[in-house]
Each structure stands twice: as C-alpha cells, then as structure tokens.
Design a protein around this motif. Structure first.
Motif, PDB file in Angstrom:
ATOM      1  N   TYR A 113     -27.075 -46.003  52.618  1.00 16.87           N
ATOM      2  CA  TYR A 113     -27.103 -47.419  52.745  1.00 16.87           C
ATOM      3  C   TYR A 113     -25.763 -47.998  51.784  1.00 16.87           C
ATOM      4  O   TYR A 113     -25.568 -47.488  50.928  1.00 16.87           O
ATOM      5  N   VAL A 114     -25.283 -48.869  52.526  1.00 19.28           N
ATOM      6  CA  VAL A 114     -24.148 -49.700  51.983  1.00 19.28           C
ATOM      7  C   VAL A 114     -24.304 -50.996  51.532  1.00 19.28           C
ATOM      8  O   VAL A 114     -24.966 -52.006  52.102  1.00 19.28           O
ATOM      9  N   ASN A 115     -23.942 -51.437  50.072  1.00 21.41           N
ATOM     10  CA  ASN A 115     -23.970 -52.745  49.853  1.00 21.41           C
ATOM     11  C   ASN A 115     -22.361 -52.893  49.054  1.00 21.41           C
ATOM     12  O   ASN A 115     -22.169 -52.172  48.385  1.00 21.41           O
ATOM     13  N   ALA A 116     -21.949 -54.023  49.472  1.00 20.77           N
ATOM     14  CA  ALA A 116     -20.757 -54.351  48.695  1.00 20.77           C
ATOM     15  C   ALA A 116     -20.808 -55.855  48.229  1.00 20.77           C
ATOM     16  O   ALA A 116     -19.734 -56.429  48.243  1.00 20.77           O
ATOM     17  N   SER A 117     -21.797 -56.304  47.827  1.00 19.82           N
ATOM     18  CA  SER A 117     -22.389 -57.650  47.654  1.00 19.82           C
ATOM     19  C   SER A 117     -21.553 -57.862  46.296  1.00 19.82           C
ATOM     20  O   SER A 117     -21.515 -57.182  45.250  1.00 19.82           O
TER      21      SER A 117
END
Length: 563
Positions: free
Chosen positions: A439-443
């Motif tokens: 899972y990818v998050n760049a928030s």
C-alpha cells in the motif's frame, strides 16, 4: 444508556457520496457502531429533527441519552444543552481557534465547550486538542476498530506477493495506461481496450466548455491544462472522450482557432469513422459540422493538424489548435436508436507486483500525482509492476484530465498505472487487498487513513511517511518509511486560506528510493518481506483491536459520566 449515532451518509447514498466531506466518516461510524452497542442501545440518526425526537422519547422513558456525531465539530448540528460529543479525524497541528463568516461554530473551541468531551482517532490529534482546550478537557484517542474486521491469516506458501493475479469487477470505470499509445507527437486511446461504463445517449444536447473554470477539459486527450480562454494541443490527433455513445445524425458545433502551420489548413473531425472537414482560422471561430449515420462512438478526434514548427523562437502553444467549447446536437429525430446497451460493470485483470493507493483526488493532501511520477520513474522498464489508484470521488472529471496529462508528460513506460473509479463492494475491496503487494501513501497529513490500516491488518506492508496519525502505526519494522518535513498549511475548510497550521512535505527522492527498496525486498528477500507483513498486522492489532477499543471507550464514557 442510548447512543444516538449521527452520520449524514447512509447505506443508501454512500455510492453517490464518493469524495464528499462526510464520505469517510460513514466508514468510521460503520466500524464504531458495534463497539458502542456493547454499552447500550444504538440508534442511527441523520438530522437534528431525528435527534430531538429520539432524545425526547428516551428521556420520557427514563433512559439516559447521548448524541455521538461522526463529523467535525463545525458540521455537527447544535443540540445544546443535550449531552453530545464528536468522533473526530483531524490531521493538523492546530484546531480552528478563530471564527469567520460570522459563524462562531467555525471556532471549534466554542463547539467543544458545549460538548461533554471528544473522541479523536489518533494520539497526534489528542495532543493538539489538549494544547488548545487544556489538560482537563475530556479527550481520548480511540482508533477505528479495524483489526477484527480485516485481520487475515497470511498464506503459508505465498507470503511474497510478486506474482499475484487480480480479477475484479468494478461498478464504474477503469483508466488503464496500457490503453494509450504515447509519443512526443501522439496521445492516442485504444477504444478496443477501454474499460468504461458508457451510458446510453438520451439525445439531449451535450455541452462542453474547456476553460479553467469548468471541469470539461478533464475529458480531453492530448490537450494541455485549461487556461482562461480555453485549452490547446500540439498533438497530431487530440480527442474528446464522451461518457455516452453518440450515434445517428448529429451536429457538432465548436469554437476553435488554429496556430502555426495549422492555420488555413483543412483538418477534420472523425466520429466513429465518419469524417467531416473544416479549415482552421487564426481567429477564434465558431464551426458547425453535420454528421450522418454515425455508428455508436464515444471518441471525437481532431485529425490532420500540422505540427511543423515555425523557423524562429516560438511559444509551443503556437503549433496546432486551441479549443474553447463544443456542443453535440441530435438531428436523427425519431430514427435515433435509444436502447443502446450499457455495461454496468467493467472487468479488471492484473498480475505481477501490485502497489495500491486509495484516495480522493480532490483532497490536495494525498499527493497522488507524486506517487504516479515516482512509480513510473522507478518502473519505467518493468512490465511486472502495476500501480492501482482506487479513486474515492463520485465525478470522473475529478482526476481523469490530470491523469491523462500526467501520462502524457511521463511518456511511454512499460509499467502499468490503473485508476479504478467507482464503488467497490466489500468482497471486491477485500479481493483488492488480498492481491496487493504494497500500500502506498504520500500524504502531507492524515487524521487516520482508514484504507492504510485495512490493508496493513491484512498483512500488506506500506510505503508511507511516519507523521500525524500514521505515526501511531507506521515504523521501520512494518513499512518502508518515506522522509518528510514540516511546511505551512491551512485549515481545509477555511475559505480565507490563511496559514494557521502545518502539514508535511513528502520527500520525492525518498519516495523513489522506497519504491526501489520495496521491489527489491519483495523479489529477493522473502524473509524480510514476511517480517514486514507480520509487523504490519501486529502494529494494527496493537492499535485497533476491538478489545482495546472497547476498554478505551469504557474509560472515556466513565470520564464523561455516562457510565
């Protein structure tokens, strides 16, 4: 004790609430309601009138009652002096402590003072509220009870998710980068591989305006970002995508102008193989073209543009065509066929190493374009890597144009980028989780990030920064941590756009590095990947197990004298 659980979104309208501010709170409510039922009767309400009716009935029968708002304080209906509190997801380092537009409820301190306490979803938010409201204010950090719903036993012989095979039916649309042929001069779409839910055309006029105040430019391919007057293209065959298949006898009216060598040249519109020509003028001109017996088609192409550059320094916009507006009129009358079939679901088939991110493209915090850029930079020559963008917004225009322009800028790559726009039923969402490698998050900030927790609970490691709410469960053992640093920010609902808070700027180079590290881990180091899978589950269990959530809720309810 009776709990009146307030949520604006319900099971009937959740599909049509994608991307709305209250959309994510529905899922928080959905996960919390069973925990509240452990301490008393629960009744779901959707309006101030329902609250008043249920509260009056309960107190008349001698039953103590409290209202639980699943929404931010300024959105919660004012029910004072009834007992009430909010369940809040908040991601910034300050809470709104000023009023504006003559509404004192915009100052959250006013609302919180009238409530008996507050439940927030992270330790980060708890400390932010305490800093503003004082150490004696009843605020507790209680995460959404995800673990018991999403915990999955890891397959003993297939922990490495390098050769997953995902087959998914989507009630909506799928934008697949492999459906496009991209060169410096072309941005072509292959209609044979389209995965779109196309509605029948009612015959009503279809009208498009392509300036920066409208979202219609999102349906253009091979055009650049809209400006005040319209948009422009320097591609050979730019096109307009329609969400309905037009057919029969039609009239197309559009306002356009020619640039450079295209001025004075006859070019044409192609709709389903039916071609009509016109000559481009250097001035903004209204054109009217009649098409007869058009087969069902949802692509309008501009063909024959001359991209020959002038022999002097020039603005790139001077090369082909500018487009301002377009209207499609039905001229078939009673002869037009109206019973065109409509595909209610589209199929998605993906295999290899799958990265997934779930986001609302209208939420600027999510930095999804940086994710796409970094992914394509790392995997430009790797056909086994796929990035799935699960879009949580009801309008396709919220991201289609931005993704098209992004793919156009990136150019031809062998990796695959797929945007899934539409509602996924629970079984389909779980299938997506089961077949995701990372899972990818760049928030820039998170109040919880429920999808990230759901994936991690199922043993999917993350690529994510370790800040705001994510600091409660993201670490080096479970994830590939992306570096970030603080920057000034606004409260997202403040129309004044004043810098009153901070969020986090994600380091793009670090994001690239962690894509590289994650792929190496998944493909060459089985034991390390397995440890991250297990650590992801352990972190979520420690943070969101129902037994823990129940214990913390009980303590809070006693603090506010409801038990």
């Amino acid at each position: 004790m009776k709990f009146l659980l307030y949520t604006k979104v319900n099971e009937r309208n959740v599909k049509h609430s994608l991307g709305m501010p209250e959309y994510s709170y529905y899922f928080v409510y959905k996960e919390f309601k069973d925990v509240f039922s452990e301490f008393g009767e629960i009744v779901t309400v959707h309006s101030k009138e329902e609250i008043a009716t249920n509260y009056e009935l309960s107190t008349a029968n001698g039953v103590d009652c409290v209202v639980v708002f699943f929404c931010p304080p300024h959105v919660a209906p004012d029910v004072y002096p009834l007992k009430a509190f909010c369940v809040l997801a908040w991601e910034f380092d300050t809470i709104p402590n000023e009023s504006w537009d003559g509404d004192k409820r915009n100052d959250w301190r006013y609302v919180l003072d009238r409530h008996i306490g507050l439940i927030c979803l992270s330790s980060h938010t708890r400390e932010v509220v305490r800093k503003e409201m004082g150490a004696d204010y009843h605020v507790s950090d209680i995460a959404v009870p995800v673990w018991d719903s999403y915990a999955a036993e890891l397959p003993e012989n297939s922990v490495l998710a390098t050769e997953r095979s995902l087959k998914l039916d989507v009630e909506g649309n799928v934008i697949d980068s492999h459906a496009y042929a991209i060169t410096e001069e072309k941005f072509e779409i292959d209609c044979g591989t389209l995965n779109f839910k196309l509605e029948p055309w009612s015959g009503k006029p279809l009208q498009f305006v392509f300036d920066h105040e409208h979202t219609d430019s999102a349906f253009l391919g091979g055009f650049y970002h809209a400006e005040g007057w319209g948009t422009w293209s320097r591609m050979e065959t730019p096109w307009l995508f329609l969400q309905a298949k037009i057919s029969g006898d039609i009239e197309v009216s559009f306002r356009a102008r020619g640039f450079g060598a295209s001025v004075g040249k006859e070019i044409s519109l192609n709709i389903g193989g039916v071609v009509e020509g016109f000559t481009l003028s250097a001035e903004s001109t209204e054109y009217h073209l009649d098409f007869n017996d058009v087969p069902p088609s949802n692509i309008i192409r501009f063909v024959g543009l001359d991209l020959t550059p002038p022999g002097y320094d020039f603005d790139a916009r001077s090369m082909a065509i500018g487009l301002e507006s377009l209207v499609i009129l039905d001229r078939s009358g009673d002869r037009r066929v109206t019973d065109q079939p409509c595909n209610h679901t589209v199929s998605l088939d993906v295999s290899g190493l799958i990265y997934t991110t779930v986001f609302n493209p209208a939420d600027a915090r999510k930095n999804w374009e940086d994710i796409v850029r970094a992914f394509c930079y790392v995997f430009s020559e790797n056909e086994k890597a796929t990035l799935i963008l699960k879009v949580t917004h009801q309008h396709l225009s919220s991201m289609m144009g931005r993704l098209h322009f992004l793919l156009q800028q990136i150019g031809n790559v062998r990796c695959r980028v797929i945007a899934v726009h539409g509602f996924l039923q629970d079984n389909s969402f779980r299938k997506l989780i089961e077949n995701t490698s990372y899972y990818v998050n760049a928030s820039s900030a998170e109040g919880l990030c429920l999808p990230l927790l759901e994936f991690m609970a199922s043993g999917v490691p993350a690529i994510a920064p370790e800040h705001t709410a994510m600091a409660d469960y993201i670490d080096e053992k479970s994830s590939f941590v992306v570096a970030s640093s603080k920057e000034p920010s606004i409260w997202p609902h403040d129309p004044r756009l004043l810098k009153r808070a901070t969020s986090y700027r994600v380091n793009w180079e670090s994001l690239v590095e962690q894509f590289e590290n994650s792929y190496s881990c998944a493909t060459t180091d089985r034991s390390r990947y397995e440890r991250k899978c297990l650590a992801s589950q352990e972190n979520v269990k420690k943070y969101t197990a129902s037994s823990l959530i129940k214990a913390k809720l009980e303590i809070f309810l006693k603090q506010v004298k409801l038990l």
